[in-house]
Design an enzyme around this catalytic site. Sequence first.
Site, PDB file in Angstrom:
ATOM      1  N   ASP A  12      40.007  37.668  38.345  1.00  0.00           N
ATOM      2  CA  ASP A  12      41.119  38.457  38.868  1.00  0.00           C
ATOM      3  C   ASP A  12      42.357  37.583  38.960  1.00  0.00           C
ATOM      4  O   ASP A  12      42.266  36.364  39.066  1.00  0.00           O
ATOM      5  CB  ASP A  12      40.772  38.991  40.262  1.00  0.00           C
ATOM      6  CG  ASP A  12      39.762  40.133  40.168  1.00  0.00           C
ATOM      7  OD1 ASP A  12      39.681  40.760  39.105  1.00  0.00           O
ATOM      8  OD2 ASP A  12      39.059  40.368  41.162  1.00  0.00           O
ATOM      9  N   TYR A  24      30.550  32.176  42.645  1.00  0.00           N
ATOM     10  CA  TYR A  24      31.852  32.405  43.264  1.00  0.00           C
ATOM     11  C   TYR A  24      31.851  31.880  44.689  1.00  0.00           C
ATOM     12  O   TYR A  24      30.794  31.812  45.335  1.00  0.00           O
ATOM     13  CB  TYR A  24      32.162  33.909  43.331  1.00  0.00           C
ATOM     14  CG  TYR A  24      32.227  34.585  42.003  1.00  0.00           C
ATOM     15  CD1 TYR A  24      33.444  34.790  41.361  1.00  0.00           C
ATOM     16  CD2 TYR A  24      31.061  35.062  41.395  1.00  0.00           C
ATOM     17  CE1 TYR A  24      33.490  35.435  40.128  1.00  0.00           C
ATOM     18  CE2 TYR A  24      31.104  35.701  40.162  1.00  0.00           C
ATOM     19  CZ  TYR A  24      32.324  35.889  39.539  1.00  0.00           C
ATOM     20  OH  TYR A  24      32.369  36.527  38.338  1.00  0.00           O
ATOM     21  N   TYR A  50      31.547  42.939  39.458  1.00  0.00           N
ATOM     22  CA  TYR A  50      32.833  42.858  40.180  1.00  0.00           C
ATOM     23  C   TYR A  50      32.561  42.380  41.601  1.00  0.00           C
ATOM     24  O   TYR A  50      31.920  43.077  42.392  1.00  0.00           O
ATOM     25  CB  TYR A  50      33.512  44.221  40.196  1.00  0.00           C
ATOM     26  CG  TYR A  50      34.012  44.668  38.842  1.00  0.00           C
ATOM     27  CD1 TYR A  50      35.216  44.192  38.332  1.00  0.00           C
ATOM     28  CD2 TYR A  50      33.285  45.589  38.079  1.00  0.00           C
ATOM     29  CE1 TYR A  50      35.684  44.612  37.092  1.00  0.00           C
ATOM     30  CE2 TYR A  50      33.759  46.002  36.841  1.00  0.00           C
ATOM     31  CZ  TYR A  50      34.950  45.518  36.354  1.00  0.00           C
ATOM     32  OH  TYR A  50      35.409  45.938  35.133  1.00  0.00           O
TER      33      TYR A  50
END
Length: 445
Positions: A268, A336, A408
Site C-alpha cells: 500500500d 508484516y 490484504y
Amino acid sequence: MKNEKENLLEIVKNILLKYCLCDNCLGRQFSKLIPGLTNEERGRILKISLLMNVLYSYKENEIILKKIILNSQLFDIIEKLNLSMEKINENDFKCYLCENKIKKENVKNFSQKILKEIENIEFKTFLIGASIPVEIHEREDMIRSEYGLITGEDIKSEINREIGKNLLNLTNAKVDFYNPDVTIITNIFNDNFFIQINPIFIKGFYKKFVKNLPQSPWICNYCKGVGCEKCNWQGRKYPSSISELIGEISAKIFEAIDYKFHAAGREDVDALVLGSGRPFVLEIIKPLKRTIDMKFLEESINNNAKGMIEVNNLCYTTKKEVNEMKIKSQKASKIYLAKVVFEKEINDKELKNLELKMNNITIEQRTPMRVLNRRKDKIRRKFLYYIKAKKIDSRIVEFEIKAQGGLYIKELITGDNGRTIPSISEILGNKASNIELAVINIEII
Ligand SMILES: [Zn+2]
Ligand SMILES: [Zn+2]
C-alpha cells in the site's frame, strides 16, 4: 546411370545458357554438395569448370561459349581468350536472382554502413535477420524447380552469414542466436537496415522508508494528470514513486530512452518495506551502454533517493526472470509489522486467544471496498501462518503477521465490514482506528 540429366556440368550449362547468375547465387544452388566452401567459391569453381569443359568440347560453337561467359559474369576472360566480341556493358549482365546485391563488395559496403550506425552502441553479441523480398524467393524457387535442384540453401541463411562474417571481422562482438544485445534487421536489396537494441534486465531488492510513496506514478484522480487545484497543478496525487526513483537515474546512467519497472507484488502507498526488501526487476529500454558497475548503480540510486528508498543486491538478469518473479510472488509468503490503535482497551488474555485462533488458517476475503473501483469483486482464499501480538500501550498493539502473498492485511485487521473473515477486530470485538503497516520480509521461494 549416367544420363545427361545427372551430369552436374550439363545442368550448370543449361542454367547459365538461360540465366545470368553471380558466383554466390550459382554456388548457393549446390551448397549441400560440398561443405567447407563459400557459395561464392562453389559458384566460381563451377563456372570455371564449365568454361573449361565447353572450351574443350564446344570450341567451334562460339555463340554458346560467349553466352556462358557473359551469363557467368566472367568479363575479364573475354580478352584473355582473344574472343572477338562487341563492347559489352557489364550492367546488362546483372545476376538474375540478386541483381549483384550479395556479391562480396556490396555485402562489405553494406556491412560498413551498418557498422557506422552501431559505432556508438555498446554490444557484445548480435544477430542478423535478413529480410528477403518475395520476388527473389519466387525467382529462386522457379529455377530450382525448373532444373530439379535439391542441393541449395536458403538465400536468407547466406545473407545472414555473409553480413555476420563482415561484422565479426569489423567488431569484437559475437553472434548470439537466442539473446543478442542487438538485432540487426537488414534488407540488402533496398540497401536498408534497422537496428534493434535489446533491453537489459537488472534484478534487485528495494526497501521503502517513507509513507505516501506509491510503487508506480500515481496520477491525480481529479484531473487525470492535466493539473488542477487539488493536486497543486502537478497532475499527480503523489510527487514521486519507487519506480521513478529507481528507473529514471538508471536510464540516464545506461543512456537509455526509457525503462519499465517490474516488482514482486506491491505494498500500500502508506506501508513501509523493511527487512530484506521487495524483489524487483528493472528493464532498461534501448540502452547505449550495457556494462555498468552494479555497486556504482546502487550508490547512484540510493544517493539520489535521499533516504526515501534504498536498493541492494543489484545484478544483471534476463527477461525470463521477470515472468518467474511475477509467478513466484503470487505464492510468496510475506511478513508484516502492523501497529494498530484500537478504540477500546485490550488485555493480554484477548491477545493470547487471538494468536491461538489466527494460526495456520485460511482467510476468506472479498475484494476490499477501497480497491473495488479498480479490481473485480471476488472472493480470495489466502493462507495465514501466524499472528504474534505485542502490547505497546493499553489500546496499541504491534502485530507480526505472516501470510500468503495477496492477502490484504489492513482488511485482515479491520474485517472490512464483514468482507474479510475472520478478522482481528472481529475476534477481539474491538474496532481498529489507526493502522501503520510495514512489510519486513518477502520470501520468494
Ligand atoms: Zn546473385
Ligand atoms: Zn489534479
